[in-house]
Scaffold this motif. Structure first.
Motif, PDB file in Angstrom:
ATOM      1  N   GLU A 226       0.822  -1.214   0.000  1.00  0.00           N
ATOM      2  CA  GLU A 226       0.000   0.000   0.000  1.00  0.00           C
ATOM      3  C   GLU A 226       0.849   1.254   0.000  1.00  0.00           C
ATOM      4  O   GLU A 226       0.477   2.268  -0.609  1.00  0.00           O
ATOM      5  CB  GLU A 226      -0.974  -0.014   1.187  1.00  0.00           C
ATOM      6  N   ARG A 229       1.995   1.623  -3.552  1.00  0.00           N
ATOM      7  CA  ARG A 229       0.900   2.109  -4.400  1.00  0.00           C
ATOM      8  C   ARG A 229       0.746   3.624  -4.263  1.00  0.00           C
ATOM      9  O   ARG A 229       0.488   4.329  -5.249  1.00  0.00           O
ATOM     10  CB  ARG A 229      -0.413   1.423  -4.030  1.00  0.00           C
ATOM     11  N   GLU A 230       0.915   4.135  -3.069  1.00  0.00           N
ATOM     12  CA  GLU A 230       0.786   5.574  -2.860  1.00  0.00           C
ATOM     13  C   GLU A 230       1.937   6.322  -3.528  1.00  0.00           C
ATOM     14  O   GLU A 230       1.734   7.362  -4.169  1.00  0.00           O
ATOM     15  CB  GLU A 230       0.736   5.887  -1.369  1.00  0.00           C
ATOM     16  N   ARG A 233       1.279   6.301  -7.293  1.00  0.00           N
ATOM     17  CA  ARG A 233      -0.109   6.540  -7.680  1.00  0.00           C
ATOM     18  C   ARG A 233      -0.244   7.250  -9.033  1.00  0.00           C
ATOM     19  O   ARG A 233      -1.032   6.808  -9.880  1.00  0.00           O
ATOM     20  CB  ARG A 233      -0.834   7.326  -6.580  1.00  0.00           C
ATOM     21  N   PRO A 234       0.489   8.351  -9.307  1.00  0.00           N
ATOM     22  CA  PRO A 234       0.334   9.002 -10.618  1.00  0.00           C
ATOM     23  C   PRO A 234       0.719   8.096 -11.783  1.00  0.00           C
ATOM     24  O   PRO A 234       0.117   8.159 -12.860  1.00  0.00           O
ATOM     25  CB  PRO A 234       1.280  10.205 -10.531  1.00  0.00           C
ATOM     26  N   LEU A 236       0.515   4.741 -11.808  1.00  0.00           N
ATOM     27  CA  LEU A 236      -0.472   3.678 -11.934  1.00  0.00           C
ATOM     28  C   LEU A 236      -1.727   4.166 -12.656  1.00  0.00           C
ATOM     29  O   LEU A 236      -2.478   3.367 -13.219  1.00  0.00           O
ATOM     30  CB  LEU A 236      -0.827   3.118 -10.560  1.00  0.00           C
ATOM     31  N   GLU A 237      -1.952   5.488 -12.638  1.00  0.00           N
ATOM     32  CA  GLU A 237      -3.120   6.051 -13.309  1.00  0.00           C
ATOM     33  C   GLU A 237      -2.850   6.353 -14.775  1.00  0.00           C
ATOM     34  O   GLU A 237      -3.778   6.644 -15.536  1.00  0.00           O
ATOM     35  CB  GLU A 237      -3.562   7.334 -12.582  1.00  0.00           C
ATOM     36  N   HIS A 263       0.885  -2.725 -13.206  1.00  0.00           N
ATOM     37  CA  HIS A 263       0.815  -1.874 -14.398  1.00  0.00           C
ATOM     38  C   HIS A 263       1.211  -2.698 -15.620  1.00  0.00           C
ATOM     39  O   HIS A 263       2.276  -3.314 -15.649  1.00  0.00           O
ATOM     40  CB  HIS A 263       1.730  -0.657 -14.257  1.00  0.00           C
TER      41      HIS A 263
END
Length: 288
Positions: A226, A229-230, A233-234, A236-237, A263
């Motif tokens: 987690e 992931r943080e 985050r940009p 992964l989007e 990803h």
């Protein structure tokens, strides 16, 4: 962690698992250490000397200085031809029907680099040892100085060219809103306060997730899922991610984690800032 590709090995294995499987006949344990010193002047040498003194039992040594492309010495670790890579892997005993666990004595990034090379040439049954040598020794797991060589075999490459990009593709990506560029180098280099790879600053628009902040520095294990992931985050989007660093090593560690996080479209800019800054026509940006 979600793993996009299936295989008998998870791409990240723990020391406890490896110790239980040291005697598996199809398992190849590989030390990929390279020793690097940037200050007061750059110095790069193979980790073979340390490997000969102590290593995980049954391990062999992969010398990335010799495996990488000899025609581009100024970039040191760029991808070799498929034929060259296959020859080195075959002599290490890596081929069809084998599984590979890679580790290093530093920050997992050399292990991640060899893992990314294997994946680029179509070999998926490989894993990085979480925490590498540091975690292995902290847990007082067995150590050997005994030489080891696996039987030579045939490595059949199946190249995935989309996993490695050049400077032209990176330049195009700067203006592509669907692609996120991520710099795996340190904060000061990213801001332009240090000049370690021929140029100050970063490729315009690049985000900065360093190959060191993704680690627990006490154990060299990767941080919890987690938290990762943080951090990413940009990226992964984004539809596509291109990672870079000085010359393809730290960027492979970021790319490895993005792959673990699921990803599906990540590439490494192989020439990195060394190549980019050598071309004075290419832009660099200062600050955050």
């Amino acid at each position: 962690m979600h793993v996009p590709e299936t295989g008998s090995l998870h791409p990240l294995v723990e020391p406890e698992w490896l110790e239980k499987h040291l005697d598996d006949p199809d398992l190849r344990i590989v030390d990929a250490t390279v020793q690097v010193k940037l200050w007061p002047f750059p110095h790069i040498r193979s980790g073979r000397r340390g490997f000969k003194r102590r290593h995980i039992p049954g391990a062999t040594f992969a010398d990335l200085l010799k495996i990488s492309d000899p025609q581009r010495p100024s970039y040191t670790f760029t991808m070799p031809t498929a034929e060259r890579f296959a020859d080195h892997m075959g002599r290490l005993g890596i081929g069809n029907g084998t599984r590979v666990v890679i580790y290093d004595e530093r920050e997992n990034m050399w292990a991640a680099r060899l893992w990314w090379m294997l994946r680029t040439f179509g070999f998926d049954d490989a894993a990085v040892l979480n925490g590498g040598w540091k975690a292995w020794r902290l847990e007082d797991r067995p150590v050997s100085s005994k030489p080891c060589a696996y039987p030579a075999t045939t490595f059949t490459p199946h190249v995935r060219p989309e996993l490695i990009v050049g400077k032209e593709e990176v330049l195009t990506a700067i203006e592509d809103s669907t692609t996120c560029i991520v710099n795996a180098l340190g904060r000061r280099q990213h801001r332009g306060e240090r000049k370690e790879y021929g140029g100050r600053g970063h490729i315009p628009g690049a985000k900065n997730v360093t190959a060191w902040e993704i680690l627990d520095r006490k154990t060299m294990r990767y941080r919890p899922t987690e938290e990762l992931r943080e951090l990413f985050r940009p990226m992964l989007e984004a539809e596509r991610v291109i990672t870079y660093c000085g010359g393809g090593i730290a960027s492979s560690s970021d790319a490895f984690i993005l792959h673990l996080l699921g990803h599906p479209n990540v590439a490494v800019y192989d020439g990195g800032l060394i190549e980019w800054s050598a071309d004075r026509s290419l832009p660099l940006e200062l600050g955050e």
